[in-house]
Design a protein around this motif. Structure first.
Motif: not given
Ligand code: TTP
Length: 393
Positions: A148-163
């Motif tokens: 999910v892009e820039k969620p207001t209520d993020p499901p996890t703290d795992l950001a996409n690292a572009g790999a």
């Protein structure tokens, strides 16, 4: 497996540093930014690199040639920067089998990239404090269930690292529609992979997306800290080199110089007499730091000169910059707030208490110029003697 490196962007947020070099070709320690991603791919076992080029294509091609560290290199040209999926689409004709995609302007944890290559289909992730600023992964165990892009209520703290490692079939999925911001996004291809395959994530210990000038400084801080002492250039007996200092062959260090690592002095560069260079600092090829000059935590680009009686701290100087005698850089605000910098016309916090200036290629300061913290000098800018520069020019 083939690895696609995305290196077609100009880097508009890192202007003016990208005026003569595309962002992926800006220096990070002893190689261009994109070479660090290429190294991670090669070390992870990539059998071929497919480099997507556009802005400044020739400099990227000249750097990699048709073989990089024994791995064949091919190129795909993306004429218009229409998005990351569009960039991979430009490379489609070269793709055969499962393939990896890495951003040419990201620094990755190399071990995690190796894990990623082994566990594909997969995506790299980084744990972040404020996930709502990123693309965020939803997960179940080791599997990714959504992005999910820039969620207001993020499901996890795992950001996409572009790999990413995509299955061969993803070659057919690259014609995704444009997103809200008008780009064809690779994350939409990832979303399809998540629907049709078991996609795992690999958490990275460290990751950096280089978008703005201070992130180039941060990238150098990271990679210069990995230096091991190696002195091949000419060093005067009365110079004092402390800690991890690399002096490449063809560089010279004159009498009375003190260098505290991590510092990299590239081939053809000269320091001194009587200069003080503190880490983490990169002095590019043919750069010169002269008498009574102190340089701290900075990038001094290829061919740039800071020859007399100057202070440069926490700054990024492009190529062929000349600082006149007595040019001094402020790198700290008296209110102790983070220094701000202009990015695409907007003043933005660097998040850094200490940050100096950004100087475009060929800029020249006159004697006794004072440059205030957070000032950007554009390509070829000049100052007048004794000037106090508090605004960009
Ligand atoms: P970005 O950092 O989003 O774009 P950019 O490099 O053009 O920089 P800026 O936003 O400051 O103008 O790009 C992420 C990576 O993908 C980067 O390595 C460049 C690459 N890219 C392409 O190759 N083609 C594209 O169309 C886009 C949007 C990015």
């Amino acid at each position: 497996m083939q690895a696609v490196l995305l290196a077609a962007g100009e880097g508009t947020r890192i202007r003016p540093l990208s005026a003569s070099l595309p962002k992926p070709m800006l220096p990070v320690a002893d190689r261009p930014l994109v070479a660090h991603a290429a190294d991670a791919a090669v070390d992870a076992g990539a059998e071929e690199l497919v480099v997507v080029v556009g802005y400044g294509a020739e400099t990227v091609r000249n750097y990699f040639g048709d073989d990089y560290r024994g791995v064949p290199v091919r190129y795909a040209v993306q004429d218009e920067q229409a998005g990351t999926a569009d960039a991979v689409r430009a490379a489609r004709e070269h793709l055969d089998g499962a393939f990896a995609v890495l951003n040419g302007d990201n620094l990755y944890d190399p071990e995690a990239v190796a894990d990623l290559f082994e566990s594909g289909p997969s995506v790299g992730a980084i744990r972040v404090d404020e996930p709502s600023n990123y693309g965020v992964l939803s997960t179940a165990g080791d599997a990714v269930t959504d992005i999910v892009e820039k969620p207001t209520d993020p499901p996890t703290d795992l950001a996409n690292a572009g790999a990413y490692v995509f299955p061969a079939e993803a070659r057919e999925w690259l014609d995704v529609p444009a997103s809200e911001r008008g780009e064809r996004e690779i994350t939409d291809v990832l979303a399809r992979a998540v629907e049709e395959y078991d996609v795992s994530y690999v958490a990275m210990d460290r990751w950096l997306d280089v978008g703005r000038p201070w992130e180039l400084l941060e990238a150098n801080e990271w990679k210069l800290a990995e230096l091991e002492r190696d002195v091949r250039g000419e060093v005067h007996d009365d110079a004092d080199l402390r800690g991890p200092v690399v002096v490449e062959e063809g560089a010279t260090i004159d009498a009375g110089v003190v260098i505290e690592g991590p510092v990299l002095v590239r081939a053809g560069a000269s320091v001194g007499p009587n200069a003080y260079v503190r880490g983490a600092t990169l002095l590019g090829e043919d750069a010169h730091v002269g008498h009574s000059v102190e340089v701290k935590n900075s990038v001094v680009g290829e061919g740039s000169h800071v020859a007399h009686l100057s202070y440069v701290g926490d700054s990024v100087l492009g190529r062929n910059v000349n600082f006149g005698a007595g040019t001094n850089v402020a790198n700290l605000r008296h209110d102790d707030e983070a220094v701000k910098l202009t990015v695409k016309g907007e003043r933005i916090s660097t998040g850094r208490r200490k940050f100096g200036v950004v100087v475009g290629d060929d800029a020249k300061t006159a004697i006794n110029t004072s440059l205030n913290a957070g000032v950007t000098l554009s390509t070829g800018a000049t100052t007048t003697p004794g000037e106090v520069v508090t605004r960009d020019r």
